[in-house]
Scaffold this motif. Structure first.
Motif, PDB file in Angstrom:
ATOM      1  N   ARG A 123      -1.064  -5.632 -16.609  1.00 17.09           N
ATOM      2  CA  ARG A 123      -2.382  -5.266 -17.112  1.00 17.09           C
ATOM      3  C   ARG A 123      -2.932  -6.334 -18.062  1.00 17.09           C
ATOM      4  O   ARG A 123      -4.120  -6.659 -18.014  1.00 17.09           O
ATOM      5  N   ARG A 124      -2.066  -6.885 -18.921  1.00 13.84           N
ATOM      6  CA  ARG A 124      -2.508  -7.949 -19.836  1.00 13.84           C
ATOM      7  C   ARG A 124      -2.967  -9.193 -19.088  1.00 13.84           C
ATOM      8  O   ARG A 124      -3.791  -9.955 -19.585  1.00 13.84           O
ATOM      9  N   ALA A 125      -2.432  -9.388 -17.894  1.00 12.12           N
ATOM     10  CA  ALA A 125      -2.836 -10.532 -17.073  1.00 12.12           C
ATOM     11  C   ALA A 125      -4.156 -10.278 -16.349  1.00 12.12           C
ATOM     12  O   ALA A 125      -4.628 -11.139 -15.603  1.00 12.12           O
ATOM     13  N   GLY A 126      -4.755  -9.102 -16.567  1.00 12.25           N
ATOM     14  CA  GLY A 126      -6.042  -8.795 -15.959  1.00 12.25           C
ATOM     15  C   GLY A 126      -5.952  -8.346 -14.519  1.00 12.25           C
ATOM     16  O   GLY A 126      -6.871  -8.566 -13.733  1.00 12.25           O
ATOM     17  N   ILE A 127      -4.846  -7.687 -14.183  1.00 15.54           N
ATOM     18  CA  ILE A 127      -4.612  -7.260 -12.796  1.00 15.54           C
ATOM     19  C   ILE A 127      -4.573  -5.742 -12.726  1.00 15.54           C
ATOM     20  O   ILE A 127      -3.870  -5.089 -13.496  1.00 15.54           O
ATOM     21  N   ALA A 128      -5.340  -5.185 -11.799  1.00 14.95           N
ATOM     22  CA  ALA A 128      -5.284  -3.755 -11.494  1.00 14.95           C
ATOM     23  C   ALA A 128      -4.299  -3.563 -10.347  1.00 14.95           C
ATOM     24  O   ALA A 128      -4.439  -4.191  -9.291  1.00 14.95           O
ATOM     25  N   GLU A 129      -3.314  -2.721 -10.548  1.00 15.15           N
ATOM     26  CA  GLU A 129      -2.264  -2.479  -9.560  1.00 15.15           C
ATOM     27  C   GLU A 129      -2.566  -1.199  -8.794  1.00 15.15           C
ATOM     28  O   GLU A 129      -2.863  -0.162  -9.392  1.00 15.15           O
ATOM     29  N   VAL A 130      -2.496  -1.258  -7.463  1.00 15.22           N
ATOM     30  CA  VAL A 130      -2.699  -0.090  -6.603  1.00 15.22           C
ATOM     31  C   VAL A 130      -1.716  -0.180  -5.445  1.00 15.22           C
ATOM     32  O   VAL A 130      -1.557  -1.246  -4.844  1.00 15.22           O
TER      33      VAL A 130
ATOM     34  N   HIS B 274       8.358  -8.563   0.202  1.00 15.53           N
ATOM     35  CA  HIS B 274       7.111  -8.273  -0.500  1.00 15.53           C
ATOM     36  C   HIS B 274       7.050  -9.137  -1.758  1.00 15.53           C
ATOM     37  O   HIS B 274       8.035  -9.746  -2.167  1.00 15.53           O
ATOM     38  N   TRP B 275       5.869  -9.187  -2.374  1.00 23.30           N
ATOM     39  CA  TRP B 275       5.705  -9.953  -3.601  1.00 23.30           C
ATOM     40  C   TRP B 275       6.438  -9.268  -4.745  1.00 23.30           C
ATOM     41  O   TRP B 275       6.368  -8.050  -4.908  1.00 23.30           O
ATOM     42  N   SER B 276       7.087 -10.085  -5.569  1.00 22.27           N
ATOM     43  CA  SER B 276       7.656  -9.591  -6.813  1.00 22.27           C
ATOM     44  C   SER B 276       6.565  -9.571  -7.882  1.00 22.27           C
ATOM     45  O   SER B 276       5.463 -10.094  -7.688  1.00 22.27           O
ATOM     46  N   VAL B 277       6.889  -9.005  -9.045  1.00 20.01           N
ATOM     47  CA  VAL B 277       5.947  -9.039 -10.166  1.00 20.01           C
ATOM     48  C   VAL B 277       5.634 -10.481 -10.531  1.00 20.01           C
ATOM     49  O   VAL B 277       4.474 -10.846 -10.761  1.00 20.01           O
ATOM     50  N   ASP B 278       6.654 -11.336 -10.552  1.00 19.54           N
ATOM     51  CA  ASP B 278       6.428 -12.748 -10.888  1.00 19.54           C
ATOM     52  C   ASP B 278       5.510 -13.421  -9.876  1.00 19.54           C
ATOM     53  O   ASP B 278       4.673 -14.249 -10.237  1.00 19.54           O
ATOM     54  N   ASP B 279       5.658 -13.071  -8.599  1.00 18.16           N
ATOM     55  CA  ASP B 279       4.761 -13.617  -7.573  1.00 18.16           C
ATOM     56  C   ASP B 279       3.315 -13.229  -7.860  1.00 18.16           C
ATOM     57  O   ASP B 279       2.409 -14.055  -7.783  1.00 18.16           O
ATOM     58  N   VAL B 280       3.101 -11.957  -8.180  1.00 23.25           N
ATOM     59  CA  VAL B 280       1.741 -11.475  -8.437  1.00 23.25           C
ATOM     60  C   VAL B 280       1.148 -12.169  -9.657  1.00 23.25           C
ATOM     61  O   VAL B 280      -0.004 -12.629  -9.628  1.00 23.25           O
ATOM     62  N   LEU B 281       1.921 -12.304 -10.725  1.00 20.97           N
ATOM     63  CA  LEU B 281       1.423 -12.964 -11.940  1.00 20.97           C
ATOM     64  C   LEU B 281       1.107 -14.431 -11.666  1.00 20.97           C
ATOM     65  O   LEU B 281       0.097 -14.960 -12.149  1.00 20.97           O
ATOM     66  N   ARG B 282       1.961 -15.093 -10.888  1.00 19.63           N
ATOM     67  CA  ARG B 282       1.721 -16.506 -10.579  1.00 19.63           C
ATOM     68  C   ARG B 282       0.469 -16.679  -9.723  1.00 19.63           C
ATOM     69  O   ARG B 282      -0.368 -17.547  -9.991  1.00 19.63           O
TER      70      ARG B 282
END
Length: 196
Positions: free
Chosen positions: A70-77, A174-182
């Motif tokens: 969330r701090r990275a400005g990402i909405a997760e669904v 699937h993408w990991s959390v680190d993948d999504v943040l990157r």
């Protein structure tokens, strides 16, 4: 991450395409969810069924790091091909919305496919075993929606452009959390993403 080609289905999404705006009903107490998000990047991930041990193990990583996301400005669904009734017990207490799509309409629209590869890859077996060890006993082992679904990940900009695409080759691909943040950081710095 290695490059992943979209499946050959006619609904396959690609970078630069725009997704239609829509309001989706989430399971549990989340209410309506706007896809895409008008203010933030959205990570839209397609999971399998509500009782899938691989999916639930994977989502736990996103729950544990949700504040960081969330701090990275990402909405997760996350989207499941389970019914609203079956998905609701899982959704209660989740920090982000879970969308039921038992008719698999969104799956078809986004080109998310099914395959025997979903459950025959050794990495899927290992992930399933690890997931079963921590699976909530209240979740059904099989809700009738099928075990052959493949995962997929999309990073979508507020203007509805697809910035990055990932179609899984098996159930634990699937993408990991680190993948999504990157990917989100790359999209923010470069103005576009890549296909992964």
């Amino acid at each position: 991450m290695s490059t992943r080609r979209p499946p050959h289905g006619t609904g396959a999404m690609r970078i630069g395409m725009h997704v239609p705006y829509r309001s989706l009903d989430a399971a549990g107490e989340s209410g309506a969810v706007e896809v895409p998000d008008s203010e933030r990047l959205m990570h839209l991930q397609f999971r399998r069924y509500a009782g899938c041990p691989i999916c639930n193990r994977h989502l736990r990583f996103f729950v544990d790091r949700h504040d960081e996301i969330r701090r990275a400005g990402i909405a997760e669904v996350a989207v499941f091909h389970s019914s609203h009734e079956v998905l609701t017990p899982l959704a209660l207490g989740f920090p982000f919305p879970l969308i039921p799509d038992p008719g698999k309409h969104l799956y078809r629209e986004f080109g998310v496919e099914q395959s025997w590869r979903a459950i025959t890859h050794p990495k899927a077996w290992l992930a399933a075993t690890a997931g079963w060890l921590k699976q909530p006993p209240s979740l059904p082992a099989d809700d009738g929606s099928g075990h052959l679904g493949l995962p997929a990940d999309f990073l979508i900009a507020p203007d509805a452009r697809i910035l990055a695409v990932g179609y899984g080759a098996h159930a634990d691909d699937h993408w990991s959390v680190d993948d999504v943040l990157r990917l989100a950081a790359e999209a923010g710095s470069a103005g576009n993403g890549g296909e992964h």
